[in-house]
Structures are given as C-alpha cells and as structure tokens.
Scaffold this motif. Structure first.
Motif, PDB file in Angstrom:
ATOM      1  N   VAL A 280      16.751   5.167   5.689  1.00  0.00           N
ATOM      2  CA  VAL A 280      17.773   5.692   5.016  1.00  0.00           C
ATOM      3  C   VAL A 280      18.761   6.360   5.516  1.00  0.00           C
ATOM      4  CG1 VAL A 280      16.069   5.680   3.059  1.00  0.00           C
ATOM      5  CG2 VAL A 280      16.240   7.691   4.616  1.00  0.00           C
ATOM      6  N   GLU A 281      18.593   6.533   6.736  1.00  0.00           N
ATOM      7  CA  GLU A 281      19.778   7.193   7.778  1.00  0.00           C
ATOM      8  C   GLU A 281      19.669   6.481   9.187  1.00  0.00           C
ATOM      9  OE1 GLU A 281      18.976  11.095   8.715  1.00  0.00           O
ATOM     10  OE2 GLU A 281      18.618  11.759   6.593  1.00  0.00           O
TER      11      GLU A 281
ATOM     12  N   SER B 218       0.824  -1.132   0.029  1.00  0.00           N
ATOM     13  CA  SER B 218      -0.026  -0.117  -0.171  1.00  0.00           C
ATOM     14  C   SER B 218       1.003   1.247  -0.002  1.00  0.00           C
ATOM     15  CB  SER B 218      -0.972  -0.018   1.346  1.00  0.00           C
ATOM     16  OG  SER B 218      -0.135  -0.055   2.429  1.00  0.00           O
ATOM     17  N   GLU B 219       2.097   0.902   0.843  1.00  0.00           N
ATOM     18  CA  GLU B 219       2.830   2.374   0.664  1.00  0.00           C
ATOM     19  C   GLU B 219       4.374   1.708   0.781  1.00  0.00           C
ATOM     20  OE1 GLU B 219       3.648   6.496   3.244  1.00  0.00           O
ATOM     21  OE2 GLU B 219       2.081   4.910   3.728  1.00  0.00           O
ATOM     22  N   MET B 220       5.472   2.548   0.260  1.00  0.00           N
ATOM     23  CA  MET B 220       6.682   2.373   0.588  1.00  0.00           C
ATOM     24  C   MET B 220       7.383   3.588   1.136  1.00  0.00           C
ATOM     25  SD  MET B 220      10.186   2.727  -0.510  1.00  0.00           S
ATOM     26  CE  MET B 220      10.289   3.098  -2.196  1.00  0.00           C
ATOM     27  N   ARG B 221       7.738   3.380   2.366  1.00  0.00           N
ATOM     28  CA  ARG B 221       8.123   4.648   3.144  1.00  0.00           C
ATOM     29  C   ARG B 221       9.772   4.706   3.218  1.00  0.00           C
ATOM     30  NH1 ARG B 221       4.180   5.974   8.418  1.00  0.00           N
ATOM     31  NH2 ARG B 221       2.399   5.765   7.257  1.00  0.00           N
ATOM     32  N   LEU B 222      10.504   5.672   2.907  1.00  0.00           N
ATOM     33  CA  LEU B 222      11.811   5.903   3.096  1.00  0.00           C
ATOM     34  C   LEU B 222      11.918   6.946   4.210  1.00  0.00           C
ATOM     35  CD1 LEU B 222      12.946   6.326  -0.703  1.00  0.00           C
ATOM     36  CD2 LEU B 222      12.709   4.034   0.857  1.00  0.00           C
ATOM     37  N   VAL B 223      12.374   6.266   5.348  1.00  0.00           N
ATOM     38  CA  VAL B 223      12.200   6.892   6.657  1.00  0.00           C
ATOM     39  C   VAL B 223      13.652   7.329   7.241  1.00  0.00           C
ATOM     40  CG1 VAL B 223      10.066   5.987   7.395  1.00  0.00           C
ATOM     41  CG2 VAL B 223      11.970   4.903   8.002  1.00  0.00           C
ATOM     42  N   GLY B 224      13.622   8.472   7.859  1.00  0.00           N
ATOM     43  CA  GLY B 224      14.975   8.862   8.496  1.00  0.00           C
ATOM     44  C   GLY B 224      15.074   8.523   9.940  1.00  0.00           C
ATOM     45  N   THR B 225      14.077   8.088  10.818  1.00  0.00           N
ATOM     46  CA  THR B 225      14.175   7.718  11.626  1.00  0.00           C
ATOM     47  C   THR B 225      12.721   6.731  11.958  1.00  0.00           C
ATOM     48  OG1 THR B 225      12.271   9.347  12.691  1.00  0.00           O
ATOM     49  CG2 THR B 225      14.663   9.981  12.826  1.00  0.00           C
TER      50      THR B 225
ATOM     51  N   ASP C 186      16.608  -1.752  17.251  1.00  0.00           N
ATOM     52  CA  ASP C 186      17.253  -1.250  15.993  1.00  0.00           C
ATOM     53  C   ASP C 186      16.855  -2.116  14.817  1.00  0.00           C
ATOM     54  OD1 ASP C 186      18.584   0.553  14.679  1.00  0.00           O
ATOM     55  OD2 ASP C 186      20.585  -0.652  14.892  1.00  0.00           O
ATOM     56  N   TRP C 187      16.335  -1.430  13.698  1.00  0.00           N
ATOM     57  CA  TRP C 187      16.128  -2.206  12.468  1.00  0.00           C
ATOM     58  C   TRP C 187      16.499  -1.160  11.414  1.00  0.00           C
ATOM     59  CZ3 TRP C 187      12.581   0.784   9.865  1.00  0.00           C
ATOM     60  CH2 TRP C 187      11.959   1.617  10.629  1.00  0.00           C
ATOM     61  N   SER C 188      16.850  -1.801  10.040  1.00  0.00           N
ATOM     62  CA  SER C 188      17.067  -1.240   8.899  1.00  0.00           C
ATOM     63  C   SER C 188      15.883  -1.197   8.098  1.00  0.00           C
ATOM     64  CB  SER C 188      18.404  -1.962   8.237  1.00  0.00           C
ATOM     65  OG  SER C 188      19.370  -1.872   8.925  1.00  0.00           O
ATOM     66  N   GLY C 189      14.977  -1.986   8.171  1.00  0.00           N
ATOM     67  CA  GLY C 189      13.511  -2.131   7.529  1.00  0.00           C
ATOM     68  C   GLY C 189      12.673  -2.725   8.106  1.00  0.00           C
ATOM     69  N   ILE C 190      11.349  -2.595   7.906  1.00  0.00           N
ATOM     70  CA  ILE C 190      10.400  -3.197   8.669  1.00  0.00           C
ATOM     71  C   ILE C 190       9.169  -3.261   7.637  1.00  0.00           C
ATOM     72  CG2 ILE C 190       9.561  -1.406   9.923  1.00  0.00           C
ATOM     73  CD1 ILE C 190       9.339  -3.356  12.401  1.00  0.00           C
ATOM     74  N   TYR C 191       8.472  -4.466   7.776  1.00  0.00           N
ATOM     75  CA  TYR C 191       7.307  -4.687   7.088  1.00  0.00           C
ATOM     76  C   TYR C 191       6.145  -4.789   7.986  1.00  0.00           C
ATOM     77  CZ  TYR C 191       3.539  -6.478   4.130  1.00  0.00           C
ATOM     78  OH  TYR C 191       2.358  -6.812   3.587  1.00  0.00           O
ATOM     79  N   CYS C 192       5.147  -3.751   7.857  1.00  0.00           N
ATOM     80  CA  CYS C 192       4.053  -3.654   8.595  1.00  0.00           C
ATOM     81  C   CYS C 192       2.787  -4.476   7.710  1.00  0.00           C
ATOM     82  CB  CYS C 192       3.746  -2.076   8.788  1.00  0.00           C
ATOM     83  SG  CYS C 192       4.941  -1.180   9.549  1.00  0.00           S
TER      84      CYS C 192
END
Length: 274
Positions: free
Chosen positions: A149-150, A114-121, A133-139
C-alpha cells in the motif's frame, strides 16, 4: 506468485547390455537422444506441453461451466482515494462473493484466502521478502494475499491497488482449483509463468469490469503504453509476467467477456503470451 516451484525430471535407468541385445540398446540410445534434443517440439506434437492434455490447465471445467465471473461491489466507499485501505478490504469481500458464485456454478467449493495483508514494506508480507520489486504477491503455501500500500514512503493510488488485489485473488483461484498445479510433464518455466500471470491479469479485469469500468480502461491503456525498458529487472519481469502490451490485451479480453473461458491463456499461441 511466491516464485517458481522445483521440478526435477526422472532419469531413465540404464538397461543392462548383453552382447545379443547390443544393437537394440544402441538403437534405443539413438532414439532417446533424439527425444531429448527435440523434447519441446515433441511435447507439442504428443500433447504434453503446458496447456495440453486432459489434466492440463487448458481444459479445466471452469472454462466451460463457470459463466461470467464479475459483479458489482456496493460496499466500496464513494471516494476511493479518501480511504484506500477501506476500499481494498471492501473489495476483498466482494471478490470472495464473486469467486464463490463462479466456482459454485462449476460445482467447485470456494475457500477464501487464509489472510489478506495490506503491507507497507515487503518485509511485512508472508513471502517474497527477497524477491525483486512487487506491488502484490500471493503466497501459495500459506494462501495469503499481500498488497503493497506504500511505495517509497508514499501511499499508492487506490485503483491500481484494487487491480493488484484482484490479480492476487486470481492467483488464489488458480491455486485452489488446480489450474496452478504442476504435475507430470508440466514444467514451471518462464513461458508457463507468463501464461499464469497474464491469466491473472485477465481474471482481475473480469472481476473489476462492473466495479469501476472507466478506471479499468485507464489502467489498461497505461499498461499498453509501458515502455520496453532494457534494465535487467524490467527484462526479468517481462520474461516471467509478460509485456505491458500483452497484459493490456488480456485485460481487454477479461473486461469485454468477463468469463474464465475468455482468459484461457493456456490455449493461446506463444506470440499472445509474450
């Protein structure tokens, strides 16, 4: 993934005890106690352990009918690190096309996240705000893919983020095809989670093997070389996601064969998903 799901086994009703049926009731209690004590062993024998049975993830038709998963991605910028976010957005479109083709060959419809978010926090993500701590997560509930991304105020390298994106897309495919479903005797525990996560590593490698194979080689070798730190957080991550060595082995399978069948962690013995 967004975290373990709740699962509560149903307790059997206690039968009424009449004097003439007391011996039968006692025998039943003894058998029931044995079933509880040896539950895991018996589940393996009767085919109700995770990865077994007709409705289990091990026998999904994608393994037999989808064929190769990956493909080339002509939309990527020539210099990945010059604009990492543009590379990630281009890769997302390529992943949608790859998975639509793979699922279509198995007679299944593909629905993009439904969405692809590139997040800073982590606070900007659709879920996982309180997770470690994670580098990516699927909801899974919202079907949103999130990529960090940071880290520490600095931009992450682009190709590791691309692998993270492909990994979270694999979780999305597990969700929409039912591989990630929990039903009946399937129990979400750490062993089950490792199979899910290592399969996502394998599928991410399968989708990226023709995109940037040399960078994928470097990333896989880096995963294999990860030290087995004993800090609580690192140990918890290994328990739920598998070791760096296991991740590298499943990445290699996906990279070499590029099929859903090669990524069937649900049929693998326990030592291969540790």
């Amino acid at each position: 993934m967004s975290g373990p799901r709740d699962w509560s086994p149903r307790r059997p009703r206690r039968p009424g005890v009449l004097r003439r049926t007391l011996p039968v009731a006692l025998a039943f209690a003894v058998v029931l106690a044995g079933l509880v004590h040896f539950r895991d062993d018996l589940r393996e024998l009767v085919g109700t352990a995770p990865g077994s049975g007709r409705s289990a993830p091990a026998v999904h038709r994608l393994y037999e009918m989808s064929g190769p998963v990956g493909g080339r991605c002509a939309d990527l910028p020539g210099d990945l690190d010059a604009d990492g976010e543009a590379a990630l957005r281009a890769l997302a479109g390529c992943l949608d096309r790859m998975w639509e083709a793979a699922l279509g060959r198995a007679g299944l419809d593909y629905e993009p996240p439904s969405e692809m978010r590139l997040v800073g926090t982590p606070e900007e993500a659709a879920c996982g705000i309180d997770d470690f701590d994670w580098s990516g997560i699927y909801c899974s509930g919202e079907r949103v893919v999130n990529v960090l991304v940071e880290r520490g105020g600095e931009e992450r390298e682009t190709f590791p983020m691309m692998f993270t994106l492909a990994h979270e897309y694999a979780h999305h495919v597990q969700q929409i095809t039912g591989i990630a479903d929990q039903s009946g005797p399937q129990v979400f525990d750490e062993a089950w989670s490792r199979r899910l996560e290592l399969q996502a590593d394998c599928l991410a490698a399968a989708t990226l093997r023709d995109v940037h194979p040399y960078l994928l080689n470097d990333l896989r070798r880096s995963a294999a070389a990860q030290s087995d730190a004993v800090e609580e957080q690192a140990a918890a991550y290994r328990d739920s996601h598998g070791s760096g060595a296991s991740s590298a082995r499943w990445m290699l399978r996906g990279q070499k064969e590029g099929t859903m069948a090669s990524c069937n962690t649900w049929k693998a013995p326990a030592e291969e998903v540790s």
